[in-house]
Motif scaffolding. Structure first.
Motif, PDB file in Angstrom:
ATOM      1  N   SER A 251       0.847  -1.201   0.000  1.00  0.00           N
ATOM      2  CA  SER A 251       0.000   0.000   0.000  1.00  0.00           C
ATOM      3  C   SER A 251       0.874   1.241   0.000  1.00  0.00           C
ATOM      4  CB  SER A 251      -0.937   0.007   1.207  1.00  0.00           C
ATOM      5  OG  SER A 251      -0.195   0.102   2.403  1.00  0.00           O
ATOM      6  N   VAL A 252       0.306   2.316  -0.513  1.00  0.00           N
ATOM      7  CA  VAL A 252       0.973   3.613  -0.534  1.00  0.00           C
ATOM      8  C   VAL A 252       0.000   4.645   0.021  1.00  0.00           C
ATOM      9  CG1 VAL A 252       2.081   5.389  -1.941  1.00  0.00           C
ATOM     10  CG2 VAL A 252       2.353   2.974  -2.548  1.00  0.00           C
ATOM     11  N   THR A 253       0.426   5.314   1.083  1.00  0.00           N
ATOM     12  CA  THR A 253      -0.392   6.344   1.711  1.00  0.00           C
ATOM     13  C   THR A 253       0.401   7.647   1.738  1.00  0.00           C
ATOM     14  OG1 THR A 253       0.420   5.860   3.941  1.00  0.00           O
ATOM     15  CG2 THR A 253      -1.468   4.575   3.160  1.00  0.00           C
ATOM     16  N   PRO A 254      -0.231   8.757   2.066  1.00  0.00           N
ATOM     17  CA  PRO A 254       0.523  10.014   2.158  1.00  0.00           C
ATOM     18  C   PRO A 254       1.638   9.970   3.192  1.00  0.00           C
ATOM     19  CG  PRO A 254      -1.829  10.460   2.043  1.00  0.00           C
ATOM     20  CD  PRO A 254      -1.684   8.979   2.194  1.00  0.00           C
ATOM     21  N   GLU A 255       1.531   9.070   4.165  1.00  0.00           N
ATOM     22  CA  GLU A 255       2.545   9.002   5.214  1.00  0.00           C
ATOM     23  C   GLU A 255       3.664   8.018   4.917  1.00  0.00           C
ATOM     24  OE1 GLU A 255      -0.692   8.548   5.811  1.00  0.00           O
ATOM     25  OE2 GLU A 255      -1.194  10.545   6.594  1.00  0.00           O
ATOM     26  N   SER A 256       3.383   6.897   4.222  1.00  0.00           N
ATOM     27  CA  SER A 256       4.390   5.846   4.102  1.00  0.00           C
ATOM     28  C   SER A 256       4.113   4.947   2.906  1.00  0.00           C
ATOM     29  CB  SER A 256       4.420   5.002   5.381  1.00  0.00           C
ATOM     30  OG  SER A 256       3.185   4.302   5.528  1.00  0.00           O
ATOM     31  N   VAL A 257       5.120   4.107   2.642  1.00  0.00           N
ATOM     32  CA  VAL A 257       5.010   3.002   1.684  1.00  0.00           C
ATOM     33  C   VAL A 257       5.152   1.717   2.498  1.00  0.00           C
ATOM     34  CG1 VAL A 257       6.015   1.863  -0.325  1.00  0.00           C
ATOM     35  CG2 VAL A 257       5.975   4.357  -0.197  1.00  0.00           C
ATOM     36  N   THR A 258       4.205   0.802   2.376  1.00  0.00           N
ATOM     37  CA  THR A 258       4.187  -0.404   3.197  1.00  0.00           C
ATOM     38  C   THR A 258       4.574  -1.613   2.361  1.00  0.00           C
ATOM     39  OG1 THR A 258       2.446   0.505   4.594  1.00  0.00           O
ATOM     40  CG2 THR A 258       2.812  -1.866   4.717  1.00  0.00           C
ATOM     41  N   LEU A 259       5.598  -2.335   2.818  1.00  0.00           N
ATOM     42  CA  LEU A 259       6.041  -3.583   2.194  1.00  0.00           C
ATOM     43  C   LEU A 259       5.419  -4.747   2.957  1.00  0.00           C
ATOM     44  CD1 LEU A 259       9.847  -2.761   1.784  1.00  0.00           C
ATOM     45  CD2 LEU A 259       7.950  -2.182   0.247  1.00  0.00           C
TER      46      LEU A 259
END
Length: 304
Positions: A251-259
């Protein structure tokens, strides 16, 4: 002659009521007691395993879904409780059937017409069925849960409102202990779905957030290497069924990229593996200077 004949008939009547019919009633009662004793002993023998680690004979025709990783003590406890519960239902059914049979035979011996009693019993049964339909539904649901072995003692389950470890399984109520120690009493008839996390295998899911400025490709390599090294530890290797798999960006959010990393494990061991891998990945990110979302956000806010 008339007096002798009347005395003879009176003697036959007395003999029938004082000797023959009491003997017949006693015979029916004795037969019911003997049948009940024999059938109960047979059910008791079927609910007890021949050996400590073997399955009770009563459960052999039914499917068993006990997880392979469950300790032997819990497996035996689960089998024993399941067999005893089914056996108690069978013994109760045998007792009721024999009692009804014995009462009807006694009434027939006394010369009473049992047809009205059977009709009245049917009406009473229908009335009780309507009045106690929730209780009947709980018992029927409990029987199917036991026969299908949907869950047992020691399983970690999700019953909707209650999530935790099963402590007891009865015909009417299932008790579940959640992670905070609360004991939940769940009526079997109210359980609409069962999520059993202790059957077959499980999957440990690890989500590792990184900053937008971090090198995603390098972060994936570092995280996967840390996961592979972690599952090779002696305390985790026996619980891991397959090597970890890096799924990439989840997922990609305004706060982070999640692996996301997934690992197939033995049932009930996914949480321990998940915690160990998450800790190793975070330490690997620190060692390799891969930014976490929070420091990047703080640096950005200070620059503004």
């Amino acid at each position: 002659m008339i007096v002798q004949r009347l005395a003879f008939e009176l003697t036959d009547t007395n003999r029938e009521w004082l000797v023959e019919r009491p003997l017949a009633i006693a015979g029916y009662v004795l037969a019911a007691l003997i049948l009940r004793f024999v059938l109960h002993r047979f059910i008791d023998r079927m609910t007890k395993p021949r050996h400590q680690s073997s399955k009770p004979g009563l459960l052999r025709p039914f499917q068993e879904r006990a997880p392979k990783g469950l300790p032997g003590v819990l497996v035996n406890e689960r089998r024993t409780q399941r067999a005893e519960t089914i056996g108690s239902v069978l013994k109760s059914g045998v007792s009721v059937v024999l009692l009804v049979w014995c009462v009807l035979q006694i009434l027939g011996t006394l010369g009473l017409n049992v047809a009205p009693f059977i009709a009245s019993a049917g009406i009473v049964g229908v009335a009780l069925g309507f009045g106690a339909q929730n209780l009947v539904r709980d018992f029927i649901s409990g029987m199917f849960m036991l026969l299908e072995d949907q869950y047992g003692v020691g399983d970690v389950v999700d019953l909707g409102d209650a999530v935790g470890t099963v402590e007891s399984v009865g015909l009417r109520v299932t008790t579940v202990r959640d992670i905070s120690g609360t004991l939940w009493y769940c009526r079997n008839g109210e359980i609409l779905r069962v999520g059993n996390m202790s059957q077959g295998y499980a999957v440990a899911v690890v989500d590792a957030p990184i900053a937008h400025a971090a090198n995603v490709h390098r972060a994936c390599e570092v995280a996967l290497r840390a996961a592979l090294e972690t599952v090779e530890r002696d305390d985790l290797a026996r619980d891991v069924l397959e090597p970890p798999e890096m799924l990439g960006v989840n997922s990609v959010t305004p706060e982070s990229v999640t692996l996301r990393i997934t690992v197939r494990t033995r049932a009930g061991k996914q949480w321990a593996v998940q915690r160990a891998i998450a800790r190793a990945v975070l330490e690997a990110f620190d060692d390799n200077s891969i930014d976490a979302p929070l420091p990047a956000l703080l640096a950005s806010s200070r620059a503004d």
